[in-house]
Design an enzyme around this catalytic site. Structure first.
Site, PDB file in Angstrom:
ATOM      1  N   PRO A   1     -51.640 -27.751  17.293  1.00  0.00           N
ATOM      2  CA  PRO A   1     -50.516 -27.835  16.349  1.00  0.00           C
ATOM      3  C   PRO A   1     -49.619 -27.136  16.056  1.00  0.00           C
ATOM      4  O   PRO A   1     -50.249 -25.801  15.579  1.00  0.00           O
ATOM      5  CB  PRO A   1     -51.424 -28.713  15.354  1.00  0.00           C
ATOM      6  N   CYS A   2     -48.420 -27.110  16.179  1.00  0.00           N
ATOM      7  CA  CYS A   2     -47.310 -25.955  16.103  1.00  0.00           C
ATOM      8  C   CYS A   2     -46.733 -25.737  14.559  1.00  0.00           C
ATOM      9  O   CYS A   2     -46.420 -24.708  14.240  1.00  0.00           O
ATOM     10  CB  CYS A   2     -46.391 -26.022  17.115  1.00  0.00           C
ATOM     11  N   GLN A   3     -46.862 -26.858  13.708  1.00  0.00           N
ATOM     12  CA  GLN A   3     -46.090 -27.067  12.548  1.00  0.00           C
ATOM     13  C   GLN A   3     -46.249 -25.805  11.816  1.00  0.00           C
ATOM     14  O   GLN A   3     -45.444 -25.098  11.274  1.00  0.00           O
ATOM     15  CB  GLN A   3     -46.078 -28.170  11.726  1.00  0.00           C
TER      16      GLN A   3
END
EC number: 2.1.1.37
Length: 521
Positions: free
Chosen positions: A83-85
C-alpha cells in the site's frame, strides 16, 4: 514460448487488478496465489485472470503462520505493490506508523517462511525520500537478514523512458522497485554485507539497482540511436502513440465531455495566452499566473469591489451550450495606469518570487488583462479561486487547447501533449485539449500497458480510474524483472528455481507482449 515453454510460479500480493500478473504471465509466470482486499479490484482480477484474489493478507500471513489458501508449493517469484498511500505525494504523508504501513511485515512473514527465489516489490517515489529513511533501511535490513541479495540503492523507473517496442507508454510514473534474489545458505557470509561488529549492514549499496531514471534505450529494436522521451521528432506524442485511437467505442458508464464551466475556464485562459502572444510575439512564460494576485493592484481591486465584472453570455454552439466572451466593455473601463503594490517580505521566498513575476506581468499587460477579465467574467462566481490560476508548462504550444491539461487545486496545469503525468487514484483525469475531452478508462488502461482484451465489466468508471491510478505499469514490471534476471543470472543459475526463471524470463525479446495471451491460463 521458446526453451520448452519454460514456466515459473509466482504469488501476487496486493494484486489490484493484475498489473504484475499481466507482466509475469507474459514471461511464463503461473500465478499460484493472489490476494487483494478491495472488492471491486479483486472482481476485475478474477474476471481477467480466472484466479480468485479477494481476501486480506493478514488472514493468510500472520504470527500464527503462512497459509496462502492452501498453496504450499514453491514460490519462484513474489510480487507486491504494498500500500502506497502513507508514502504518496497524492495524499497526506503519515509514514509507516499508519496501520496499513505495517503490512510490509505480512510480506516479510511470507518471505521468512516460504523463501521465494526472487522478490519484486513496488512503491511510490517517496519511499526513498528523507522522511522515510528509517523505513527504507528497515526493509533492506529485513531482506538481507532473510538471506537476500538486494541493492541498498533504489531502482527508480518510469514507463515513459521505454520506447514503445520495449513496452513503454507516454506516462511519467516514477516508482521505486526493490528486487532481490535468495542467496544459497552456503554463500551468505560472502554475499550479505555486514558491519565490523557482524550485524546486517543496511546502508551498504551491494549490487547496483536494476534500473535508473538515467537509463536510455534504442529508438528501434537493434538500432543505435537512443530514445529521448521529450524529443520533438522521435520522442512521445500522446496523439500518435496508440493510446488514443479512432473508432474506440464511447464508454457507456462515463461522460468524457467537458462541462460548460470547464470549457469556459479553458476558453478564457486560451484567450489570454493568444492575446499576450499577439502582443509580444512569444508564448506565456513558464510560471504560475495568479489572477487573484493582480487584484493587489488597487485600480483592478476597485473594479472587482464595485462588481464591474459580469458573467459572459451562453450560446448554443453545435449541440451544446457554451459561454462566449462579452463584447460590451464600457468605454474607459480599463485604467490609464496602475500602481504596483509592495510585497510582504515575511512571505516564503517562493511566494515572493511568484508574486514579483505576476506583478511584472500585470504592469506590462494591464490593459490587455483587464479587458480579458471583463470579456470572460474572471472575477465572478463562475471562476472559483483554483480556476483563476494557470500553470503554463506547455512551452511554445500554439494554444491552450493544443495542450494536455489537469484541473488541480493549485490551478489549471497545461503541458505539451508528449507524455502525461502519473495517473493517480483521485480525480485529476487528464484533459486532452485537441479532443476537448478527458481520457477514457480504456485509454488509462493502455497507459498502464494492459492488453486490449482486458475487461473491466460493468463497474463504475470511477472505480476503473482509481484502479489505474493505484496500479503498476505492465511494461515497466516486465523490464524490471528482465533486468533483474540479467543482473543476477550467475546467482540464479545455482538453483533449479533460478534456472526456471532464467529460461522463462530471458526466452523472448522484450517486445513479446502480454497481448498474445488469452484471458484464461
Amino acid at each position: 514460448m521458446s526453451k520448452a515453454n519454460a514456466k515459473y510460479s509466482f504469488v501476487d500480493l496486493f494484486a489490484g487488478i493484475g498489473g504484475f500478473h499481466a507482466a509475469l504471465a507474459a514471461t511464463g509466470g503461473v500465478c499460484e496465489y493472489a490476494v487483494e482486499i478491495d472488492r471491486e479490484a479483486a472482481a476485475v482480477y478474477e474476471r481477467n485472470w480466472n484466479k480468485p484474489a479477494l481476501g486480506d493478507i493478514t488472514d493468510d500471513a500472520n504470527d500464527e503462520g503462512v497459509t496462502l489458501r492452501g498453496y504450499d508449493g514453491p514460490i519462484d517469484v513474489l510480487t507486491g505493490g504494498f500500500p502506497c498511500q502513507p508514502f504518496s505525494k497524492s495524499g497526506a504523508q503519515h509514514g509507516m506508523a499508519e496501520t496499513r504501513g505495517t503490512l510490509f511485515w505480512n510480506i516479510a512473514r511470507i518471505i521468512e517462511e516460504r523463501e521465494p527465489t526472487v522478490l519484486i516489490l513496488e512503491n511510490v517515489r517517496n519511499l526513498v525520500g528523507p522522511r522515510h529513511r528509517h523505513e527504507w533501511l528497515t526493509i533492506i535490513e529485513t531482506l538481507r537478514f532473510f538471506g537476500y541479495e538486494v541493492s541498498g540503492a533504489p531502482a527508480i523507473f518510469s514507463p515513459h523512458l521505454l520506447p514503445a517496442w520495449m513496452g513503454g507508454t507516454p506516462q511519467v510514473r516514477e516508482r521505486v522497485f526493490i528486487t532481490a534474489t535468495l542467496v544459497p545458505e552456503r554463500m551468505r557470509d560472502e554475499r550479505i554485507p555486514r558491519t565490523e561488529t557482524g550485524e546486517i549492514d543496511a546502508e551498504a549499496i551491494g549490487p547496483k539497482p536494476v534500473a535508473t531514471m538515467n537509463d536510455r534505450f534504442p529508438i528501434k529494436k537493434g538500432g543505435t540511436e537512443l530514445f529521448h522521451p521529450g524529443d520533438r521528432k522521435s520522442g512521445w506524442n500522446l496523439l500518435t502513440s496508440g493510446i488514443i485511437r479512432e473508432g474506440d467505442p464511447e464508454p457507456s458508464n462515463v461522460d468524457l465531455r467537458l462541462t460548460e464551466t470547464e470549457t469556459l475556464w479553458i476558453d478564457a485562459w486560451d484567450d489570454l495566452e493568444s492575446t499576450i502572444r499577439r502582443a509580444t510575439g512569444r508564448p506565456l512564460e513558464g510560471f504560475p499566473y495568479w489572477a487573484d494576485s493582480w487584484t493587489d493592484f488597487r485600480e483592478l481591486s476597485r473594479l472587482v469591489v464595485i462588481r464591474g465584472f459580469q458573467a459572459p453570455e451562453r450560446e448554443v454552439v453545435g449541440d451544446r451550450k457554451r459561454y462566449v466572451a462579452r463584447t460590451d466593455m464600457p468605454e474607459g473601463f480599463v485604467p490609464a495606469s496602475v500602481t504596483r503594490p509592495a510585497i510582504d517580505e515575511t512571505l516564503p521566498a517562493w511566494k515572493q518570487s511568484h508574486l514579483r513575476r505576476n506583478y511584472d506581468f500585470f504592469e506590462r499587460h494591464f490593459a490587455e488583462v483587464v479587458a480579458w477579465a471583463y470579456r470572460w467574467g474572471v472575477y465572478t462566481d463562475l471562476f472559483p479561486a483554483s480556476r483563476r490560476k494557470l500553470e503554463w508548462q506547455a512551452q511554445d504550444a500554439p494554444r491552450l487547447w493544443d495542450t494536455v491539461m489537469h484541473f488541480r487545486p493549485s490551478g489549471i496545469r497545461a503541458k505539451r501533449p508528449t507524455y502525461l503525468p502519473a495517473l493517480v487514484a483521485i480525480t485529476q483525469t487528464s484533459i486532452v485539449g485537441p479532443l476537448e475531452r478527458r481520457l477514457s478508462p480504456r485509454e488509462t488502461a493502455r497507459l498502464q500497458g494492459l492488453p486490449e482484451w482486458f475487461d473491466f465489466g460493468e463497474q463504475r468508471a470511477a472505480a476503473t480510474y482509481k484502479q489505474m491510478g493505484n496500479g503498476v505499469n505492465v511494461g515497466v514490471v516486465r523490464h524490471i524483472l528482465r533486468e533483474h534476471v540479467r543482473r543476477d543470472r550467475a546467482l540464479l543459475k545455482l538453483t533449479p528455481a533460478g534456472q526456471r526463471i532464467i529460461n522463462a524470463v530471458l526466452a523472448d525479446e522484450p517486445d513479446a507482449t502480454v497481448g498474445a495471451l488469452g484471458a484464461a491460463e
